[in-house]
Enzyme design. Structure first.
Site, PDB file in Angstrom:
ATOM      1  N   HIS A   1      -2.792   3.225  -4.602  1.00 47.42           N
ATOM      2  CA  HIS A   1      -2.179   2.771  -3.350  1.00 47.42           C
ATOM      3  C   HIS A   1      -0.773   2.238  -3.596  1.00 47.42           C
ATOM      4  O   HIS A   1      -0.393   1.171  -3.103  1.00 47.42           O
ATOM      5  CB  HIS A   1      -3.067   1.722  -2.673  1.00 47.42           C
ATOM      6  CG  HIS A   1      -4.311   2.314  -2.077  1.00 47.42           C
ATOM      7  ND1 HIS A   1      -4.293   3.150  -0.991  1.00 47.42           N
ATOM      8  CD2 HIS A   1      -5.614   2.225  -2.457  1.00 47.42           C
ATOM      9  CE1 HIS A   1      -5.538   3.534  -0.694  1.00 47.42           C
ATOM     10  NE2 HIS A   1      -6.346   3.003  -1.579  1.00 47.42           N
TER      11      HIS A   1
ATOM     12  N   GLU B   1      -9.687   2.910  -5.307  1.00 48.87           N
ATOM     13  CA  GLU B   1      -9.255   4.267  -4.979  1.00 48.87           C
ATOM     14  C   GLU B   1      -8.041   4.730  -5.784  1.00 48.87           C
ATOM     15  O   GLU B   1      -7.021   5.106  -5.231  1.00 48.87           O
ATOM     16  CB  GLU B   1      -8.954   4.362  -3.470  1.00 48.87           C
ATOM     17  CG  GLU B   1     -10.176   4.040  -2.624  1.00 48.87           C
ATOM     18  CD  GLU B   1      -9.940   4.150  -1.119  1.00 48.87           C
ATOM     19  OE1 GLU B   1     -10.854   4.571  -0.415  1.00 48.87           O
ATOM     20  OE2 GLU B   1      -8.834   3.778  -0.648  1.00 48.87           O
TER      21      GLU B   1
ATOM     22  N   ASP C   1       0.868  -1.181   0.000  1.00 48.42           N
ATOM     23  CA  ASP C   1       0.000   0.000   0.000  1.00 48.42           C
ATOM     24  C   ASP C   1       0.900   1.224   0.000  1.00 48.42           C
ATOM     25  O   ASP C   1       2.131   1.098  -0.061  1.00 48.42           O
ATOM     26  CB  ASP C   1      -0.956  -0.019   1.210  1.00 48.42           C
ATOM     27  CG  ASP C   1      -2.283   0.654   0.868  1.00 48.42           C
ATOM     28  OD1 ASP C   1      -2.257   1.824   0.452  1.00 48.42           O
ATOM     29  OD2 ASP C   1      -3.334   0.005   0.999  1.00 48.42           O
TER      30      ASP C   1
END
Ligand SMILES: [Zn+2]
Length: 747
Positions: free
Chosen positions: A257, A320, A184
């Protein structure tokens, strides 16, 4: 009919003759059939077995479980106490245990035998130092094939030993998928030999956010944090999980990420600028550039990853990923042009499909978060639905496999209790009972489409979880509630589950020194509107429980102490004078657990609110919520706020008599990441004026607003207006914003 199946049915019929009343099984997750029969089987110090009946690994695991849970060992015998029989042509995962003069276990597969052993451990009881099992018949098999728990080791790193303990606990409750979130923004945790900088640079950050993301000013722990697993350690964990019949699914996040990877290899971003590994949470604009070189890099990473994980799935994230850089980047635009794509969303779909095709050459399939539906789903992708159920429903209808993991029920980083003692969490409110109510199959799906749902999973993101103790606190006992939903064909009601849990399983967790949350043992504190003020009632699951109650008034020297029995109530009378602060605390006489309330007593305390616009059912927790004297806190907890998803919100409040109102305070929640925004404007109408009602209108630009009135009034009408849609560039853009309100304070 095959012989083994006939045998199974024979056993069932045979046992029927001795059946007592159907008592609930002490085993969790609850088995399909549990029937007690008369008598007890006492276990000698060593259980006699015939080792040749076990596979080598099954015997190791059996001995390990016996010694861990019951300090028992096995001894070799010609006529063993435990007899095993493998069944053919029965569903994978199914087993039965018959306990009378001996223990007879039938099982479909090695994993089924393992589940039988775990169940057996839960059946063994202790009485005056003697171990025994109540005679019974158990028949069991899982409902869903995907029973998962996730662990984020990027936001905070957890050691190999800690990961193993996580797996041990999972195994007790028959979870079979471990989703290991290895990469991440805040840390890359897996050694990749072709790209050593991923771990020399990408695994370390210089600081970590200390307070909540939404709290200002922000403070940081200025200490290097990080770590990674060598490939040898990864193999060790995969093997350890395998012995417990748990498949490990690695997650390598892309295209978003990816800040930690891009800190090490900035050449694979759109800008080429190294920006370091961030010590703060959220969504970052820098993602992998969609150019060929980045895809090649990721394919080389996956070459090594696929070698380490024997399971069929690789999770590629896909969530995202802002398109800001892609829209600006010439190379990304070139990929769009060459491949005749419509926009950056289709570019993401193209990106994921390239990876999917590559992994298919290695006999691997991909899983992605539900954002991978945007811009078109790649042909064979399995979807993990986290932003509610909708993504999962859409994917099922497109005949893709789905794992349900909605934030509402499956995010174990949410708060689980209402007291102020809960450790800092990301927000939200997912109680044990809420988890228990989870059903991976939504009503909207017909049976044919529902077949695409593989099961469910809870996710443990660790932005606010920095120690393993806290991790256990967030995971247990909620994971046990989840195991019920994923395993049981028909789960008992919540009260029954709760009594099985508290009668045996919590003690078991104590023995294993698991730092589980005791929040679910606290009595419910119910507040209700009342003529004179706010009514407070305690509701315990235990009828006998009593509480020491203490009320501390801000402006009184002496506290008020009294005993409150279960379901008894008392009233905090509405203040006649200035606003005052009151602390109410309760200590259970049985558990010693403590909970408290901070009440701001004001002129509207306990007055019912009449909603002309209905709040969303999901965030409408109590009718007294807007006037219960408790202001919603930050970070938000679902139960403290009332949530609306309409553009106009109207409600009224009527005081017992006309009074002069100096000002009215209202609090709104701002949590953009959760699509909760401040509304635009508020109008307050004084309905007590005979001729023209006077409007007070105010723009809303802060979370707490004070509206000056200086008028006499009995009845007020509030009208709140929000943006129609969330503006472009903000999380959730294009969707309707949420409005969360709490506490109308009238001075
Ligand atoms: Zn680019």
């Amino acid at each position: 009919m095959s012989k083994p199946l006939a045998l199974l049915i024979y056993i069932l019929i045979g046992f029927h003759c001795f059946l007592q009343n159907n008592t609930y099984s002490p085993i969790l997750p609850s088995p399909v059939v549990y029937k007690q029969t008369p008598g007890k089987l006492y276990l000698p110090q060593g259980l006699s077995i015939k080792s040749s009946q076990f596979s080598k690994e099954a015997l190791i695991q059996f001995k390990l479980l016996l010694s861990t849970f019951h300090s028992l060992d096995t001894k070799e015998a010609i006529r063993p106490l435990i007899r095993l029989r493998e069944l053919k042509n029965v569903p994978n995962g199914s087993y039965s245990i018959a306990i009378s003069d001996d223990i007879f276990i039938s099982y479909a597969s090695e994993s089924a035998l393992y589940y039988a052993m775990q169940s057996l451990m839960q059946l063994i009881q202790t009485e005056n130092d003697f171990k025994y099992i109540q005679n019974a018949f158990v028949q069991d098999y899982p409902k869903f094939e995907w029973r998962g728990l996730h662990l984020d080791v990027s936001r905070h790193f957890f050691s190999v030993e800690e990961v193993k303990r996580y797996l041990d606990l999972m195994a007790i409750y028959k979870f079979n998928k471990f989703h290991w979130h290895l990469t991440d923004d805040q840390g890359w945790r897996i050694e990749i030999k072709a790209f050593p900088k991923l771990t020399t640079i990408g695994a370390w950050r210089d600081s970590t956010l200390l307070n909540h993301y939404t709290t200002t000013p922000r403070s940081f722990k200025k200490e290097r944090h990080g770590g990674f697993y060598t490939q040898e350690e990864i193999k060790e964990v995969v093997a350890y999980a395998g012995k417990r019949h748990i498949t490990v699914i690695p997650e390598i996040e892309m295209p978003g990420h990816s800040r930690a990877a891009l800190a090490a290899y900035p050449e694979f971003s759109c800008t080429g600028i190294a920006q370091g590994v961030p010590g703060i949470w959220g969504v970052f604009e820098d993602v992998y550039c969609a150019k060929e070189e980045s895809l090649t890099f990721l394919k080389k990473v996956l070459d090594e990853v696929t070698e380490l994980f024997p399971g069929e799935y690789i999770h590629i994230g896909g969530d995202e990923a802002p398109k800001t850089q892609w829209n600006k980047c010439e190379q990304c635009q070139e990929v769009i042009k060459v491949n005749k794509l419509k926009d950056a969303h289709e570019l993401q779909s193209y990106f994921i499909t390239q990876i999917e095709k590559y992994l298919a050459t290695k006999n691997k399939r991909i899983i992605g978060w539900d954002e991978i539906l945007e811009g078109g789903l790649s042909p064979d992708a399995t979807v993990m639905s986290w932003r509610g159920f909708d993504g999962g429903i859409e994917a099922c209808k497109k005949e893709h496999y789905v794992i349900m993991s909605p934030g509402s029920h499956c995010y174990f980083d949410h708060y689980q209790g209402k007291t102020n003692n809960e450790p800092l969490a990301i927000g939200g409110f997912t109680s044990l009972e809420k988890v228990y109510q989870f059903n991976p199959i939504p009503k909207e799906l017909d049976a044919a489409h529902a077949n695409y749902i593989l099961g469910g999973q809870a996710n443990l993101w660790t932005e606010y979880i920095s120690t393993f103790k806290q991790l256990e606190y967030m995971a247990y006992p909620r994971a046990i509630a989840l195991s019920q939903t994923l395993w049981c064909t028909e789960k008992p009601d919540y009260e029954t589950f709760y009594s099985i849990l508290s009668n045996g399983h919590l003690k078991q967790l104590d023995l294993l020194h698991v730092n589980y949350s005791k929040t679910s043992q606290l009595a419910n504190i119910n507040t209700k509107t009342e003529k004179k003020g706010l009514r407070i009632e305690l509701e315990s699951k235990d009828q006998e429980e009593e509480f020491k109650a203490r009320i501390q008034y801000q402006n009184k020297l002496e506290d008020l102490d009294f005993i409150l029995k279960n379901k008894q109530h008392f009233i905090i009378e509405r203040t006649k004078n200035e606003t005052q602060k009151i602390k109410v605390s309760f200590t259970s006489s049985k558990t010693g657990l403590n909970s408290d309330l901070l009440i701001e007593n004001h002129k509207a305390l306990g007055i019912p609110v009449r909603y002309l616009t209905q709040p969303n059912q999901q965030y409408n927790h109590s009718p007294s919520i807007l006037t219960d004297g408790q202001r919603g806190s930050q970070p938000w907890r679902g139960h403290e706020w009332i949530g609306f998803d309409t553009n106009i919100i109207v409600f009224e409040i009527e005081l017992p008599k006309k009074i002069k109102i100096k000002h009215v305070d209202l609090s709104f929640l701002k949590s953009n990441g959760s699509w909760i925004y401040l509304p635009n404007e508020i109008k307050i109408e004084n309905c007590s004026k005979r001729r023209n009602n006077i409007f007070l209108s105010q723009k809303i630009d802060t979370e707490i607003i004070k509206v000056k009135m200086g008028q006499r009034s009995k009845k007020l009408r509030f009208q709140i207006q929000t943006n129609k849609l969330i503006p472009i560039g903000l999380p959730g853009n294009g969707h309707k914003p949420w409005t969360f309100i709490d506490e109308i304070v009238i001075h």
